[in-house]
Design an enzyme around this catalytic site. Structure first.
Site, PDB file in Angstrom:
ATOM      1  CG  ASP A  66     -33.918 -11.220  26.297  1.00 36.38           C
ATOM      2  OD1 ASP A  66     -35.643 -11.484  26.426  1.00 36.38           O
ATOM      3  OD2 ASP A  66     -32.951  -9.790  26.177  1.00 36.38           O
ATOM      4  CG  ASP A  72     -26.847 -10.540  21.162  1.00 40.35           C
ATOM      5  OD1 ASP A  72     -27.098  -9.528  21.563  1.00 40.35           O
ATOM      6  OD2 ASP A  72     -28.050 -11.561  21.042  1.00 40.35           O
ATOM      7  CD  GLU A  94     -29.454  -7.917  27.720  1.00 38.89           C
ATOM      8  OE1 GLU A  94     -28.594  -6.895  26.964  1.00 38.89           O
ATOM      9  OE2 GLU A  94     -30.238  -8.484  26.601  1.00 38.89           O
ATOM     10  CD  GLU A  95     -25.695 -11.254  25.418  1.00 42.63           C
ATOM     11  OE1 GLU A  95     -26.595 -12.469  25.563  1.00 42.63           O
ATOM     12  OE2 GLU A  95     -26.558 -10.261  25.179  1.00 42.63           O
ATOM     13  CG  ASP A 113     -27.207  -4.206  26.561  1.00 40.72           C
ATOM     14  OD1 ASP A 113     -26.953  -5.235  25.978  1.00 40.72           O
ATOM     15  OD2 ASP A 113     -28.908  -4.247  26.738  1.00 40.72           O
ATOM     16  CG  LEU A 115     -25.981  -6.438  19.939  1.00 39.75           C
ATOM     17  CD1 LEU A 115     -27.092  -6.280  19.461  1.00 39.75           C
ATOM     18  CD2 LEU A 115     -24.198  -5.000  19.102  1.00 39.75           C
ATOM     19  CG  ASP A 116     -29.550  -1.612  23.603  1.00 44.80           C
ATOM     20  OD1 ASP A 116     -30.656  -2.796  25.000  1.00 44.80           O
ATOM     21  OD2 ASP A 116     -30.121  -0.396  23.526  1.00 44.80           O
ATOM     22  CD  GLU A 280     -31.068  -3.316  28.780  1.00 48.08           C
ATOM     23  OE1 GLU A 280     -31.263  -3.745  28.021  1.00 48.08           O
ATOM     24  OE2 GLU A 280     -32.076  -3.587  29.446  1.00 48.08           O
TER      25      GLU A 280
END
Ligand code: F6P
Ligand code: MN
Length: 352
Positions: A66, A72, A94-95, A113, A115-116, A280
Site C-alpha cells: 500500500d 500513516d 502495518e507500517e 494499524d 491509520l486505517d 485488523e
C-alpha cells in the site's frame, strides 16, 4: 460553554478494571497511552489540509504494497512514542516490516494499524487506529513469535474512529465492549455506550461489490440473495453500505447490526482477502464477539486462527451472529448455496 456531563470517563473505567484484576495494570497503562495519542491524532486530523498534506503519498509503500501517506507514518510514530512509558516489549505495525523492540523489561506486545482507511484522509471520511494487546510468550524464539498467538489471547483490543465524533471502542478479555466519545472540551473520552449489542434486526451488508467477479461462488450466491431481497430465498430487503474504512463499517455494525465481508478473491495477492489478521481482523473480532456478534474467515472463528506471519491476511466476515452464520452455511454446504442462489433456476437450465 455547556457543562460536561458527569458520566464515567475512560480513565476511571480503566481504574475499575484494574481494581477488579490487578494483573491488568500494564494493559491499562498501554490503553492510557493509546488514549493520549488518539487525542493528539484527533486534533491534527480535524485540521486536515490546514495542518499539512496529510493525505499526500510519500512515494514509499508498506509491507503490503500500500502507498504510505504522510498521516500513516505520522500516526505510526505518534503511537510508538506514546508506548515508550508503558510496559510494551515490542510493536507490530502495518507500517513496519519487522517487529520494533521497545522496552526489554516489558511484558506486553502491541499489534496496530496506526491509520486505517488512509485512502479516505483527503475525502474527509472517517478513518481510525486499530490496536491489539497481547501477553508475551515465555519461551518465544525472537520478537515475532510473541505475535503468533490466536486472537483469543488478546488482553484488550479495540479501535478509534476519527469521524464526526472521535470514538474509542475497547474491550478487555473479560467484560462487555465499551464505547467512549472524545469530549474535546475536557480532552478526555467519556463513556457513551456500555455493552453495545450487535442486533439482528438490521438487514445491511457491507462489501466492495466491484470485486464480485473475483469472488468464490458461495460469496457470490450470498450477495446475489441479498440483492434479491424479498423476491429471493432470504425473504428480506437488504441495504448496502461500504465506507472503505474498516473502523467506520465496524462502528456502524456495533451500533446497529448488519454484516461486513472482505472475502478472499481471485485477484493476484487477494487469496486471503485484504485485511490483516493481527491488527485488523483480531481486534475487530474481539470487540464484535464481546458485543454478541460473530467474526469468521467465512467458515472458522477469526479468534481461533493461529497467525502464520505477522502481516498475514485473512478473509473477514463479521457482524450480526445469524447473518455471519448464514455465510458459513453458504460455504460449508454446497447444496445450501446452490439452492439459495437466485440463479439456481438458470443454472439448472444451463445444465440441461
Ligand atoms: O486497511 C485496509 C482498508 O482500507 C480497510 O479499512 C477497508 O475496509 C478496506 O481496506 C477497503 O478496501 P478496498 O479499497 O479494496 O475496498
Ligand atoms: Mn487498515
Amino acid at each position: 460553554m455547556q457543562k460536561i456531563a458527569e458520566t464515567e470517563d475512560f480513565a476511571s473505567y480503566l481504574d475499575q478494571m484494574v481494581t477488579l484484576d490487578p494483573r491488568l495494570s500494564g494493559t491499562a497503562c498501554v490503553l492510557r497511552a493509546i488514549e493520549a495519542a488518539a487525542i493528539e491524532m484527533s486534533d491534527l486530523i480535524s485540521l486536515g489540509r490546514l495542518y499539512g498534506q496529510l493525505g499526500a503519498s510519500r512515494g514509499s509503500t508498506n509491507t503490503d504494497g500500500d502507498v504510505q501517506k504522510e498521516l500513516d507514518v505520522l500516526a505510526n510514530d505518534l503511537f510508538i512514542d506514546a508506548f515508550k512509558g508503558s510496559p510494551v516489549a515490542a510493536v507490530v505495525s502495518e507500517e513496519l516490516s519487522e517487529p520494533l523492540v521497545l522496552d526489554p523489561a516489558g511484558h506486553l506486545v502491541v499489534a496496530m494499524d496506526p491509520l486505517d482507511g488512509s485512502s479516505n484522509i483527503d475525502a474527509n471520511i472517517s478513518i481510525g487506529t486499530i490496536f491489539s494487546i497481547l501477553p508475551m510468550i515465555a519461551d518465544a524464539n525472537g520478537p515475532e513469535a510473541h505475535f503468533l498467538q490466536t486472537g483469543r489471547m488478546q488482553l484488550a483490543a479495540g479501535f478509534v474512529v476519527y469521524g464526526p465524533q472521535t470514538s474509542l471502542v475497547c474491550a478487555f478479555e473479560s467484560g462487555p465492549t465499551q464505547i467512549f466519545i472524545l469530549d474535546h472540551r475536557a480532552r478526555r473520552f467519556i463513556r457513551a455506550v456500555s455493552g453495545p449489542v450487535v442486533g439482528t434486526e438490521y438487514a445491511e451488508y457491507a462489501v466492495n461489490s466491484s470485486n464480485y467477479r473475483y469472488w468464490d461462488p458461495p460469496v457470490q450466491a450470498f450477495i446475489d440473495d441479498c440483492v434479491q431481497g424479498t423476491d429471493g430465498p432470504l425473504k428480506r430487503n437488504y441495504n448496502m453500505r461500504w465506507t472503505g474504512s474498516l473502523v467506520a463499517d465496524a462502528y456502524r455494525i456495533l451500533l446497529r447490526g448488519g454484516i461486513f465481508l472482505y472475502p478472499g478473491d481471485q485477484r493476484t495477492g487477494y487469496k486471503d482477502g485484504r485485511l490483516r489478521l493481527l491488527y485488523e481482523a483480531n481486534p475487530v473480532a474481539f470487540v464484535v464477539e464481546r458485543a454478541g456478534g460473530r467474526a469468521t474467515n467465512c467458515v472458522h472463528p477469526i479468534l481461533d486462527i493461529v497467525p502464520s506471519a505477522i502481516h498475514a491476511r485473512v478473509p473477514l466476515v463479521f457482524g450480526s451472529s445469524d447473518t455471519v452464520e448464514l455465510v458459513t452455511r453458504y460455504h460449508s454446504d454446497p447444496q445450501f448455496s446452490a439452492e439459495h442462489a437466485p440463479l439456481f433456476g438458470k443454472r439448472g437450465l444451463m445444465r440441461i
